[in-house]
Enzyme design. Structure first.
Site, mmCIF file in Angstrom:
data_model
loop_
_atom_site.group_PDB
_atom_site.id
_atom_site.type_symbol
_atom_site.label_atom_id
_atom_site.label_comp_id
_atom_site.label_asym_id
_atom_site.label_seq_id
_atom_site.Cartn_x
_atom_site.Cartn_y
_atom_site.Cartn_z
ATOM 1 N N THR A 3 -42.316 -13.900 -19.614
ATOM 2 C CA THR A 3 -41.827 -15.091 -20.344
ATOM 3 C C THR A 3 -40.358 -15.358 -20.008
ATOM 4 O O THR A 3 -39.922 -16.507 -19.941
ATOM 5 C CB THR A 3 -41.971 -14.921 -21.872
ATOM 6 O OG1 THR A 3 -41.376 -13.687 -22.268
ATOM 7 C CG2 THR A 3 -43.432 -14.963 -22.295
ATOM 8 N N PRO A 21 -44.878 -19.241 -19.843
ATOM 9 C CA PRO A 21 -45.262 -19.022 -21.245
ATOM 10 C C PRO A 21 -46.361 -17.977 -21.349
ATOM 11 O O PRO A 21 -47.206 -17.866 -20.457
ATOM 12 C CB PRO A 21 -45.772 -20.389 -21.709
ATOM 13 C CG PRO A 21 -45.994 -21.203 -20.492
ATOM 14 C CD PRO A 21 -45.194 -20.609 -19.384
ATOM 15 N N ASP A 22 -46.327 -17.212 -22.456
ATOM 16 C CA ASP A 22 -47.433 -16.249 -22.629
ATOM 17 C C ASP A 22 -48.590 -16.979 -23.312
ATOM 18 O O ASP A 22 -48.638 -18.211 -23.354
ATOM 19 C CB ASP A 22 -46.941 -15.004 -23.400
ATOM 20 C CG ASP A 22 -46.585 -15.306 -24.853
ATOM 21 O OD1 ASP A 22 -46.003 -14.425 -25.522
ATOM 22 O OD2 ASP A 22 -46.882 -16.420 -25.319
ATOM 23 N N PHE A 23 -49.545 -16.213 -23.797
ATOM 24 C CA PHE A 23 -50.771 -16.853 -24.300
ATOM 25 C C PHE A 23 -50.802 -16.970 -25.811
ATOM 26 O O PHE A 23 -51.252 -17.981 -26.362
ATOM 27 C CB PHE A 23 -51.999 -16.045 -23.821
ATOM 28 C CG PHE A 23 -52.175 -16.092 -22.336
ATOM 29 C CD1 PHE A 23 -51.609 -15.119 -21.515
ATOM 30 C CD2 PHE A 23 -52.865 -17.141 -21.754
ATOM 31 C CE1 PHE A 23 -51.745 -15.172 -20.136
ATOM 32 C CE2 PHE A 23 -53.014 -17.208 -20.365
ATOM 33 C CZ PHE A 23 -52.443 -16.229 -19.562
ATOM 34 N N ARG A 24 -50.296 -15.889 -26.507
ATOM 35 C CA ARG A 24 -50.553 -15.841 -27.948
ATOM 36 C C ARG A 24 -49.312 -15.923 -28.817
ATOM 37 O O ARG A 24 -49.401 -15.794 -30.026
ATOM 38 C CB ARG A 24 -51.373 -14.566 -28.283
ATOM 39 C CG ARG A 24 -52.775 -14.653 -27.705
ATOM 40 C CD ARG A 24 -53.608 -13.384 -27.836
ATOM 41 N NE ARG A 24 -54.861 -13.574 -27.114
ATOM 42 C CZ ARG A 24 -54.994 -13.425 -25.792
ATOM 43 N NH1 ARG A 24 -53.934 -13.043 -25.058
ATOM 44 N NH2 ARG A 24 -56.129 -13.658 -25.165
ATOM 45 N N ASN A 82 -51.186 -9.609 -15.628
ATOM 46 C CA ASN A 82 -50.615 -10.862 -15.124
ATOM 47 C C ASN A 82 -51.115 -11.151 -13.712
ATOM 48 O O ASN A 82 -51.498 -10.244 -12.979
ATOM 49 C CB ASN A 82 -49.081 -10.792 -15.133
ATOM 50 C CG ASN A 82 -48.546 -10.528 -16.531
ATOM 51 O OD1 ASN A 82 -49.218 -10.801 -17.531
ATOM 52 N ND2 ASN A 82 -47.355 -9.967 -16.618
ATOM 53 N N ASP A 131 -49.216 -13.203 -11.660
ATOM 54 C CA ASP A 131 -48.069 -13.906 -11.053
ATOM 55 C C ASP A 131 -47.399 -13.134 -9.909
ATOM 56 O O ASP A 131 -46.457 -13.624 -9.290
ATOM 57 C CB ASP A 131 -47.023 -14.233 -12.147
ATOM 58 C CG ASP A 131 -46.577 -12.988 -12.941
ATOM 59 O OD1 ASP A 131 -46.268 -13.127 -14.146
ATOM 60 O OD2 ASP A 131 -46.543 -11.883 -12.361
ATOM 61 N N HIS A 150 -56.498 -8.586 -13.736
ATOM 62 C CA HIS A 150 -57.077 -9.925 -13.875
ATOM 63 C C HIS A 150 -56.948 -10.734 -12.593
ATOM 64 O O HIS A 150 -56.996 -11.951 -12.619
ATOM 65 C CB HIS A 150 -56.425 -10.663 -15.062
ATOM 66 C CG HIS A 150 -56.747 -10.015 -16.380
ATOM 67 N ND1 HIS A 150 -56.041 -10.228 -17.527
ATOM 68 C CD2 HIS A 150 -57.689 -9.101 -16.716
ATOM 69 C CE1 HIS A 150 -56.552 -9.507 -18.516
ATOM 70 N NE2 HIS A 150 -57.538 -8.803 -18.046
ATOM 71 N N CYS A 164 -63.544 -19.321 -1.978
ATOM 72 C CA CYS A 164 -64.694 -20.225 -2.148
ATOM 73 C C CYS A 164 -65.848 -19.433 -2.751
ATOM 74 O O CYS A 164 -66.235 -18.374 -2.232
ATOM 75 C CB CYS A 164 -65.120 -20.797 -0.786
ATOM 76 S SG CYS A 164 -66.667 -21.716 -0.926
ATOM 77 N N CYS A 184 -68.984 -19.719 0.079
ATOM 78 C CA CYS A 184 -68.997 -19.003 1.378
ATOM 79 C C CYS A 184 -68.010 -17.842 1.444
ATOM 80 O O CYS A 184 -67.955 -17.129 2.448
ATOM 81 C CB CYS A 184 -68.709 -20.002 2.503
ATOM 82 S SG CYS A 184 -66.992 -20.574 2.533
ATOM 83 N N CYS A 240 -63.808 -26.319 -0.921
ATOM 84 C CA CYS A 240 -63.735 -25.545 0.325
ATOM 85 C C CYS A 240 -63.855 -26.488 1.527
ATOM 86 O O CYS A 240 -64.777 -27.331 1.574
ATOM 87 C CB CYS A 240 -64.868 -24.531 0.365
ATOM 88 S SG CYS A 240 -64.914 -23.577 1.906
ATOM 89 N N CYS A 287 -67.267 -25.384 3.547
ATOM 90 C CA CYS A 287 -68.650 -25.647 3.057
ATOM 91 C C CYS A 287 -68.671 -26.568 1.842
ATOM 92 O O CYS A 287 -69.714 -26.788 1.237
ATOM 93 C CB CYS A 287 -69.309 -24.309 2.681
ATOM 94 S SG CYS A 287 -68.681 -23.609 1.136
HETATM 95 N N1 APR Z 1 -40.234 -9.461 -24.519
HETATM 96 C C1 APR Z 1 -41.104 -8.669 -25.187
HETATM 97 N N2 APR Z 1 -42.307 -9.100 -25.657
HETATM 98 C C2 APR Z 1 -42.614 -10.395 -25.423
HETATM 99 C C3 APR Z 1 -41.757 -11.287 -24.742
HETATM 100 C C4 APR Z 1 -40.519 -10.765 -24.279
HETATM 101 N N3 APR Z 1 -39.635 -11.530 -23.636
HETATM 102 N N4 APR Z 1 -42.358 -12.506 -24.687
HETATM 103 C C5 APR Z 1 -43.549 -12.372 -25.320
HETATM 104 N N5 APR Z 1 -43.694 -11.121 -25.765
HETATM 105 C C6 APR Z 1 -44.864 -10.527 -26.420
HETATM 106 C C7 APR Z 1 -45.524 -11.416 -27.442
HETATM 107 O O1 APR Z 1 -45.002 -11.163 -28.732
HETATM 108 C C8 APR Z 1 -46.993 -11.006 -27.326
HETATM 109 O O2 APR Z 1 -47.323 -9.983 -28.248
HETATM 110 O O3 APR Z 1 -45.804 -10.340 -25.393
HETATM 111 C C9 APR Z 1 -47.118 -10.432 -25.916
HETATM 112 C C10 APR Z 1 -47.934 -11.318 -24.995
HETATM 113 O O4 APR Z 1 -49.252 -11.285 -25.483
HETATM 114 P P1 APR Z 1 -50.321 -12.329 -24.922
HETATM 115 O O5 APR Z 1 -49.708 -13.693 -24.901
HETATM 116 O O6 APR Z 1 -51.567 -12.092 -25.694
HETATM 117 O O7 APR Z 1 -50.517 -11.911 -23.402
HETATM 118 P P2 APR Z 1 -51.376 -10.700 -22.834
HETATM 119 O O8 APR Z 1 -51.335 -9.538 -23.757
HETATM 120 O O9 APR Z 1 -50.928 -10.496 -21.433
HETATM 121 O O10 APR Z 1 -52.860 -11.334 -22.833
HETATM 122 C C11 APR Z 1 -53.856 -10.620 -22.153
HETATM 123 O O11 APR Z 1 -55.279 -12.588 -22.350
HETATM 124 O O12 APR Z 1 -55.638 -14.855 -22.166
HETATM 125 C C12 APR Z 1 -55.796 -13.635 -21.531
HETATM 126 O O13 APR Z 1 -55.996 -13.386 -19.214
HETATM 127 C C13 APR Z 1 -55.042 -13.612 -20.221
HETATM 128 O O14 APR Z 1 -54.055 -11.681 -19.138
HETATM 129 C C14 APR Z 1 -54.109 -12.413 -20.357
HETATM 130 C C15 APR Z 1 -54.774 -11.597 -21.454
#
Ligand code: APR
Length: 269
Positions: free
Chosen positions: A41, A46-49, A116, A118, A135, A143, A146, A168, A171
């Site tokens: 992040t 951006p993270d996911f949750r 991740n 990335d 992941h 593809c 193919c 692709c 194909c």
């Molecule tokens: N420093 C420390 N912790 C952080 C920071 C930061 N700068 N930024 C975010 N976080 C924490 C958040 O509080 C959260 O608990 O990192 C965690 C990220 O959690 P998720 O967003 O759930 O990401 P992740 O655990 O990697 O999700 C796993 O879910 O959607 C799927 O495939 C996707 O690989 C991903 C998997």
């Protein structure tokens, strides 16, 4: 499911815990770093949750493997929302990635197990063969018909030139980044290697993961059950917090940098 961020800890507590973590690292020989979206992040991804994260804005049900292969509209959505802008070439590693790469340079890192896609651990200097990408990776596009592989940069150019659902060239099959979507199995070989590493390390450091997505989230428990010491660096709570010997509620970049500064003093004598 969103996780509210806990209040980052105060300076004195952070410094004390960074000292203890550096001490554990100093005394460890085989360290596994386990990372999630929270380690990236501070690179602008951006993270996911977290509040404002990907699943706060989009519905994960729209991003399953079944939907991706079943509908061109779902593919358009995924290419546009999940991938096109998230991983522009300008994304760079942040201090947390560089700290983990320094663990490797200091001969302490057994491997990085990352959720991740990335490739920022490799960009920061961790050798490719020491990064287990549970992941998959956005560096490759394949593809589904193919099996032909494309570098992501080539597909990105087509996206930026206006192609919404790249197909692709050989194909005309469905192209998918080499990442694991919801409903898709993890690559067996990678997960079993990651489980083996977790079970044979002496220190397991979680950086930036909510630890709620399985089977990846099993790995810290495999490590702890096999006798490894657990450190968790995460801004919000995780189901494994109680098993952590050291729990740091701070930003990964700051915490890891401070830990590595303290480790350098111990190792340089
Ligand atoms: N420093 C420390 N912790 C952080 C920071 C930061 N700068 N930024 C975010 N976080 C924490 C958040 O509080 C959260 O608990 O990192 C965690 C990220 O959690 P998720 O967003 O759930 O990401 P992740 O655990 O990697 O999700 C796993 O879910 O959607 C799927 O495939 C996707 O690989 C991903 C998997």
């Amino acid at each position: 499911m969103l996780f509210k961020r806990d209040k980052p800890m105060d300076e004195r507590t952070l410094d004390h815990l960074a000292e203890s973590a550096a001490d554990l690292i100093f005394r460890s020989k085989k360290i596994v770093a386990f990372t999630g979206a929270g380690v990236s992040t501070e690179s602008g991804i951006p993270d996911f949750r977290s509040p404002g994260g990907i699943w706060d804005r989009f519905d994960p049900d729209d991003f399953t493997y079944q939907k991706f292969v079943g509908s061109a509209d779902a593919r358009r959505k995924q290419w546009q929302l999940l991938w096109k802008d998230r991983l522009t070439e300008t994304v760079q590693p942040n201090p947390a990635h560089y700290a983990i790469a320094e663990l490797d340079r200091r001969g302490k890192l057994d491997c990085v197990i990352t959720q991740n896609v990335d490739s920022l651990h490799q960009t920061a200097g961790v050798p490719d063969d020491k990064v287990l990408e549970l992941h998959g990776s956005m560096r490759r596009v394949l593809c589904l018909q193919c099996g032909r592989r494309y570098p992501m940069a080539e597909i990105k150019k087509r996206l930026y030139d206006g192609e919404e659902v790249p197909g692709c060239e050989a194909c005309h099959g469905i192209l998918k980044p080499d990442v694991v979507l919801f409903g898709e199995a993890l690559p067996d070989a990678v997960f079993s290697e990651a489980a083996f590493r977790a079970e044979h390390c002496d220190l397991f450091i979680v950086v930036g993961s909510s630890l709620v997505v399985y089977p990846a989230a099993q790995l810290p428990a495999y490590a702890a059950d096999s006798g490894a010491t657990l450190i968790i660096i995460n801004l919000s709570e995780t189901p494994m917090d109680r098993q952590a010997s050291i729990l740091i509620r701070a930003k990964a970049g700051e915490a890891m940098t401070r830990i590595m500064q303290k480790l350098a003093k111990k190792m340089n004598g």
